[in-house]
Write a protein that holds these residues in place. Structure first.
Motif, mmCIF file in Angstrom:
data_model
loop_
_atom_site.group_PDB
_atom_site.id
_atom_site.type_symbol
_atom_site.label_atom_id
_atom_site.label_comp_id
_atom_site.label_asym_id
_atom_site.label_seq_id
_atom_site.Cartn_x
_atom_site.Cartn_y
_atom_site.Cartn_z
ATOM 1 N N VAL A 258 1.307 -1.164 0.605
ATOM 2 C CA VAL A 258 0.140 0.030 0.233
ATOM 3 C C VAL A 258 1.138 1.005 -0.110
ATOM 4 C CG1 VAL A 258 -1.871 1.414 1.602
ATOM 5 C CG2 VAL A 258 -2.586 -1.047 1.270
ATOM 6 N N ILE A 259 0.511 2.232 -0.844
ATOM 7 C CA ILE A 259 1.116 3.434 -0.733
ATOM 8 C C ILE A 259 0.586 4.406 0.119
ATOM 9 C CG2 ILE A 259 1.056 5.430 -2.033
ATOM 10 C CD1 ILE A 259 1.351 4.099 -4.786
ATOM 11 N N GLU A 260 1.821 4.824 0.929
ATOM 12 C CA GLU A 260 1.079 5.685 1.909
ATOM 13 C C GLU A 260 1.380 7.209 1.569
ATOM 14 O OE1 GLU A 260 1.044 4.828 5.507
ATOM 15 O OE2 GLU A 260 1.539 2.192 4.966
ATOM 16 N N ALA A 261 0.114 7.705 2.244
ATOM 17 C CA ALA A 261 0.039 8.659 1.845
ATOM 18 C C ALA A 261 -0.948 9.998 2.674
ATOM 19 C CB ALA A 261 -2.128 8.524 0.750
ATOM 20 N N VAL A 262 -1.973 10.182 3.388
ATOM 21 C CA VAL A 262 -2.384 10.474 4.746
ATOM 22 C C VAL A 262 -0.599 11.530 5.559
ATOM 23 C CG1 VAL A 262 -3.399 11.715 6.289
ATOM 24 C CG2 VAL A 262 -4.146 10.335 5.004
ATOM 25 N N GLY A 263 -0.664 12.612 5.425
ATOM 26 C CA GLY A 263 0.612 13.168 5.888
ATOM 27 C C GLY A 263 1.831 12.947 5.263
ATOM 28 N N GLN A 264 2.054 12.730 3.851
ATOM 29 C CA GLN A 264 2.804 12.267 2.777
ATOM 30 C C GLN A 264 3.089 13.897 2.758
ATOM 31 O OE1 GLN A 264 5.287 10.203 3.187
ATOM 32 N NE2 GLN A 264 4.227 9.578 5.276
ATOM 33 N N PRO A 265 4.040 13.674 1.926
ATOM 34 C CA PRO A 265 4.587 15.414 1.126
ATOM 35 C C PRO A 265 3.544 15.049 -0.232
ATOM 36 C CG PRO A 265 6.523 15.198 1.456
ATOM 37 C CD PRO A 265 5.306 13.745 2.520
ATOM 38 N N PHE A 266 3.280 15.020 -1.350
ATOM 39 C CA PHE A 266 2.130 14.755 -2.335
ATOM 40 C C PHE A 266 3.743 14.574 -3.338
ATOM 41 C CE2 PHE A 266 0.489 16.162 -6.911
ATOM 42 C CZ PHE A 266 -0.140 15.178 -6.706
ATOM 43 N N ASP A 267 3.244 12.992 -4.232
ATOM 44 C CA ASP A 267 4.391 12.465 -4.578
ATOM 45 C C ASP A 267 3.633 12.454 -6.174
ATOM 46 O OD1 ASP A 267 6.545 11.585 -6.067
ATOM 47 O OD2 ASP A 267 6.893 11.136 -4.569
ATOM 48 N N PRO A 268 3.893 13.255 -7.482
ATOM 49 C CA PRO A 268 3.230 12.834 -8.319
ATOM 50 C C PRO A 268 2.959 10.897 -9.314
ATOM 51 C CG PRO A 268 4.710 14.529 -9.048
ATOM 52 C CD PRO A 268 4.085 14.700 -7.326
ATOM 53 N N ASN A 269 4.203 10.615 -8.810
ATOM 54 C CA ASN A 269 4.417 9.479 -8.996
ATOM 55 C C ASN A 269 4.178 8.697 -8.475
ATOM 56 O OD1 ASN A 269 6.807 10.341 -10.347
ATOM 57 N ND2 ASN A 269 8.077 10.620 -8.564
ATOM 58 N N PHE A 270 3.772 8.801 -7.370
ATOM 59 C CA PHE A 270 2.643 7.703 -6.549
ATOM 60 C C PHE A 270 1.252 8.349 -5.834
ATOM 61 C CE2 PHE A 270 6.780 7.059 -5.254
ATOM 62 C CZ PHE A 270 7.107 5.781 -4.863
ATOM 63 N N HIS A 271 0.731 9.653 -6.000
ATOM 64 C CA HIS A 271 -0.584 10.021 -5.507
ATOM 65 C C HIS A 271 -0.990 10.848 -7.136
ATOM 66 C CE1 HIS A 271 2.097 10.612 -1.844
ATOM 67 N NE2 HIS A 271 1.186 9.872 -1.288
ATOM 68 N N GLN A 272 -2.666 10.821 -7.296
ATOM 69 C CA GLN A 272 -3.063 11.255 -7.831
ATOM 70 C C GLN A 272 -4.007 12.490 -7.154
ATOM 71 O OE1 GLN A 272 -6.334 8.898 -10.000
ATOM 72 N NE2 GLN A 272 -6.279 10.896 -10.613
ATOM 73 N N ALA A 273 -3.640 13.441 -6.853
ATOM 74 C CA ALA A 273 -4.274 14.855 -6.643
ATOM 75 C C ALA A 273 -5.882 15.411 -7.112
ATOM 76 C CB ALA A 273 -3.850 15.601 -6.049
ATOM 77 N N VAL A 274 -6.806 14.471 -6.421
ATOM 78 C CA VAL A 274 -8.181 15.113 -7.586
ATOM 79 C C VAL A 274 -8.947 15.795 -6.629
ATOM 80 C CG1 VAL A 274 -8.948 12.825 -7.981
ATOM 81 C CG2 VAL A 274 -9.622 13.802 -5.366
ATOM 82 N N MET A 275 -8.037 16.956 -5.334
ATOM 83 C CA MET A 275 -9.007 18.103 -4.318
ATOM 84 C C MET A 275 -7.802 18.857 -4.434
ATOM 85 S SD MET A 275 -12.160 16.508 -2.359
ATOM 86 C CE MET A 275 -13.896 16.574 -3.616
ATOM 87 N N GLN A 276 -8.210 20.397 -3.515
ATOM 88 C CA GLN A 276 -7.023 20.924 -2.809
ATOM 89 C C GLN A 276 -8.229 21.457 -1.958
ATOM 90 O OE1 GLN A 276 -4.038 23.458 -5.417
ATOM 91 N NE2 GLN A 276 -3.081 21.846 -4.773
ATOM 92 N N GLU A 277 -7.527 21.626 -0.424
ATOM 93 C CA GLU A 277 -9.012 22.003 0.058
ATOM 94 C C GLU A 277 -7.591 22.733 1.603
ATOM 95 O OE1 GLU A 277 -10.647 19.334 2.900
ATOM 96 O OE2 GLU A 277 -8.751 18.649 3.120
#
Length: 195
Positions: free
Chosen positions: A142-161
């Motif tokens: 599983v890719i760690e996500a919450v609390g991690q810096p956004f990395d476009p190689n691992f994360h797909q941002a669908v929202m900004q808040e």
């Protein structure tokens, strides 16, 4: 005949013999020098042929070395490609299993109130764990996500808040889990990112 006349003939004969001898000597020397020139020319020709042959042998040796190196590189690349093919052979099946994992996780989030529902949820949990074991055996993580810096190689941002809790550029919420297999992303995490 007089002695002088006879001496003159003898001298003429001697001179003729000398001139014949000197002509023969010159001819012999000329023949010998021609033979030497021919021998020298043959030696030069042989040495130039030898040099040409030596150059050709060296060129063939260099060509053989290049061919061997190319073949070794080809064999190495083929082995690496085969190893990757074997390593990622199950990727397409795992990509089809990941949505099932998502559905099992949603089913486990439901609060079971009745005894029957709790037993069903217990069975669902058991199947979920077995699927996770299969994924772990294939080195799916599983890719760690919450609390991690956004990395476009691992994360797909669908929202900004805007976020009081996280700095700008940090993942605030995971909407869908992402997975890697042998270090390769097979599905990125769908996330919200702090502005």
């Amino acid at each position: 005949m007089t002695a002088d006349h006879q001496n003159g003939h003898e001298q003429d004969d001697v001179l003729e013999e000398k001139s014949v001898d000197s002509a023969q000597t010159e001819e012999n020397e000329s023949t010998e020098s021609n033979e030497d020139e021919v021998l020298n020319a043959e030696i030069v020709e042989e040495s130039s042929e030898g040099t040409d042959l030596q150059k050709e042998i060296e060129a063939l040796k260099a060509s053989e070395l290049r061919i061997r190196a190319d073949f070794d590189n080809f064999r190495r690349r083929t082995n690496e490609e085969n190893a990757k093919r074997v390593k990622f052979a199950s990727q397409s099946v795992i990509e089809k299993l990941i949505p099932l994992i998502d559905n099992f996780e949603r089913a486990l989030q439901v609060n079971a109130t009745s005894e029957d529902a709790k037993q069903i949820q217990s069975g669902v949990d058991m199947i979920h764990r077995q699927l996770l074991d299969v994924l772990n055996a294939e080195q799916v993580e599983v890719i760690e996500a919450v609390g991690q810096p956004f990395d476009p190689n691992f994360h797909q941002a669908v929202m900004q808040e805007p976020s009081d809790e996280f700095e700008s550029g940090i993942v605030t919420m995971e909407l869908q889990k992402g997975y890697t297999m042998h270090g390769r992303v097979i599905r990125p995490s769908m996330v919200k990112v702090a502005e």
